[in-house]
Design a protein around this motif. Structure first.
Motif, short mmCIF file in Angstrom:
data_model
loop_
_atom_site.label_atom_id
_atom_site.label_comp_id
_atom_site.label_asym_id
_atom_site.label_seq_id
_atom_site.Cartn_x
_atom_site.Cartn_y
_atom_site.Cartn_z
N ASN A 26 58.73 17.13 86.79
CA ASN A 26 59.22 18.51 86.68
C ASN A 26 60.71 18.58 87.02
O ASN A 26 61.47 19.28 86.34
CB ASN A 26 58.44 19.45 87.61
CG ASN A 26 57.03 19.69 87.11
OD1 ASN A 26 56.72 19.50 85.94
ND2 ASN A 26 56.16 20.09 88.01
N TYR A 29 62.70 17.20 84.20
CA TYR A 29 62.72 18.18 83.11
C TYR A 29 63.76 19.26 83.38
O TYR A 29 64.54 19.63 82.50
CB TYR A 29 61.32 18.79 82.94
CG TYR A 29 61.21 19.78 81.82
CD1 TYR A 29 61.16 19.35 80.50
CD2 TYR A 29 61.17 21.15 82.08
CE1 TYR A 29 61.06 20.26 79.46
CE2 TYR A 29 61.07 22.06 81.05
CZ TYR A 29 61.02 21.62 79.74
OH TYR A 29 60.93 22.52 78.72
N GLU A 30 63.80 19.76 84.62
CA GLU A 30 64.81 20.76 85.00
C GLU A 30 66.22 20.19 84.83
O GLU A 30 67.12 20.87 84.33
CB GLU A 30 64.62 21.19 86.46
CG GLU A 30 63.38 22.01 86.73
CD GLU A 30 63.11 22.17 88.23
OE1 GLU A 30 63.92 21.67 89.06
OE2 GLU A 30 62.10 22.79 88.58
N SER A 32 67.16 17.90 82.83
CA SER A 32 67.53 17.75 81.41
C SER A 32 68.12 19.05 80.87
O SER A 32 69.07 19.03 80.09
CB SER A 32 66.33 17.30 80.58
OG SER A 32 65.40 18.35 80.40
N HIS A 33 67.59 20.18 81.32
CA HIS A 33 68.16 21.48 80.92
C HIS A 33 69.54 21.68 81.55
O HIS A 33 70.45 22.21 80.89
CB HIS A 33 67.23 22.63 81.30
CG HIS A 33 66.00 22.69 80.46
ND1 HIS A 33 66.03 23.05 79.13
CD2 HIS A 33 64.71 22.40 80.74
CE1 HIS A 33 64.81 23.00 78.63
NE2 HIS A 33 63.98 22.60 79.59
N GLU A 34 69.69 21.27 82.80
CA GLU A 34 71.00 21.38 83.45
C GLU A 34 72.04 20.51 82.74
O GLU A 34 73.20 20.90 82.64
CB GLU A 34 70.90 20.98 84.93
CG GLU A 34 70.21 22.01 85.79
CD GLU A 34 70.23 21.63 87.26
OE1 GLU A 34 71.26 21.10 87.74
OE2 GLU A 34 69.22 21.86 87.94
N ASP A 36 72.10 19.81 79.53
CA ASP A 36 72.49 20.54 78.32
C ASP A 36 73.49 21.65 78.64
O ASP A 36 74.49 21.81 77.95
CB ASP A 36 71.25 21.13 77.63
CG ASP A 36 70.35 20.08 77.01
OD1 ASP A 36 70.83 18.95 76.77
OD2 ASP A 36 69.16 20.38 76.78
N GLU A 37 73.21 22.41 79.70
CA GLU A 37 74.12 23.49 80.09
C GLU A 37 75.47 22.94 80.53
O GLU A 37 76.52 23.49 80.18
CB GLU A 37 73.50 24.30 81.23
CG GLU A 37 72.31 25.15 80.81
CD GLU A 37 71.61 25.82 81.99
OE1 GLU A 37 72.21 25.85 83.11
OE2 GLU A 37 70.48 26.29 81.81
N HIS A 39 76.86 20.18 79.58
CA HIS A 39 77.58 19.70 78.38
C HIS A 39 78.24 20.86 77.65
O HIS A 39 79.40 20.77 77.23
CB HIS A 39 76.62 18.95 77.45
CG HIS A 39 77.27 18.52 76.18
ND1 HIS A 39 78.18 17.50 76.12
CD2 HIS A 39 77.16 19.00 74.92
CE1 HIS A 39 78.60 17.37 74.88
NE2 HIS A 39 78.00 18.27 74.13
N GLU A 40 77.53 21.98 77.52
CA GLU A 40 78.10 23.16 76.87
C GLU A 40 79.29 23.69 77.66
O GLU A 40 80.33 24.05 77.08
CB GLU A 40 77.03 24.25 76.73
CG GLU A 40 76.00 23.96 75.66
CD GLU A 40 74.92 25.03 75.57
OE1 GLU A 40 75.18 26.18 75.99
OE2 GLU A 40 73.82 24.70 75.10
#
Length: 131
Positions: A26, A29-30, A32-34, A36-37, A39-40
């Motif tokens: 878990n 997974y969290e 991995s979202h961080e 992406d954010e 990188h943006e």
């Protein structure tokens, strides 16, 4: 498996924390979202930086030409100093955007470190469950 702690990363009092493979999955997974954010945010910060750099370079060139034409008796350094003073806003924007890029890069590195730590803990938990 339990790890004795006095506080968690939020500062809450705890006597022990149970780490399971599911909790590690878990957290990864969290993260991995961080990632992406982050990188943006880094992409946007770098774009803003390059826009600010271009604006500053054009403004400083324009100011040097105008200052140099106005007073032929000024030293080169005086012309540069006057030009920089005339471009204060552009220079400040450039400095702020550079700081934002550095902060975004540091954040991305922080997340990478957390991923490495989670993977290491995951390996440890799996190994301890096998014994």
């Amino acid at each position: 498996m339990t790890f004795p702690l006095t506080t968690n990363h939020h500062g809450d009092n705890m006597t022990e924390m149970v780490i399971t493979p599911v909790k590690i999955e878990n957290r990864l997974y969290e993260l991995s979202h961080e990632i992406d954010e982050a990188h943006e945010q880094l992409s946007k910060a770098e774009m803003d930086y390059h826009k600010a750099k271009s604006a500053f370079e054009l403004a400083i060139a324009r100011a040097r030409i105008l200052t140099g034409n106005a007073s032929a008796k000024m030293r080169v350094q005086d012309v540069a100093d006057h030009a920089l003073l005339q471009c204060y806003d552009e220079f400040q924007s450039l400095q702020i955007s550079e700081a934002m890029v550095k902060a975004a890069r540091a954040n991305a590195q922080r997340i990478r470190t957390q991923v490495d730590i989670a993977r290491s803990i995951g390996t440890s938990v799996r190994a301890s469950m096998e014994t």
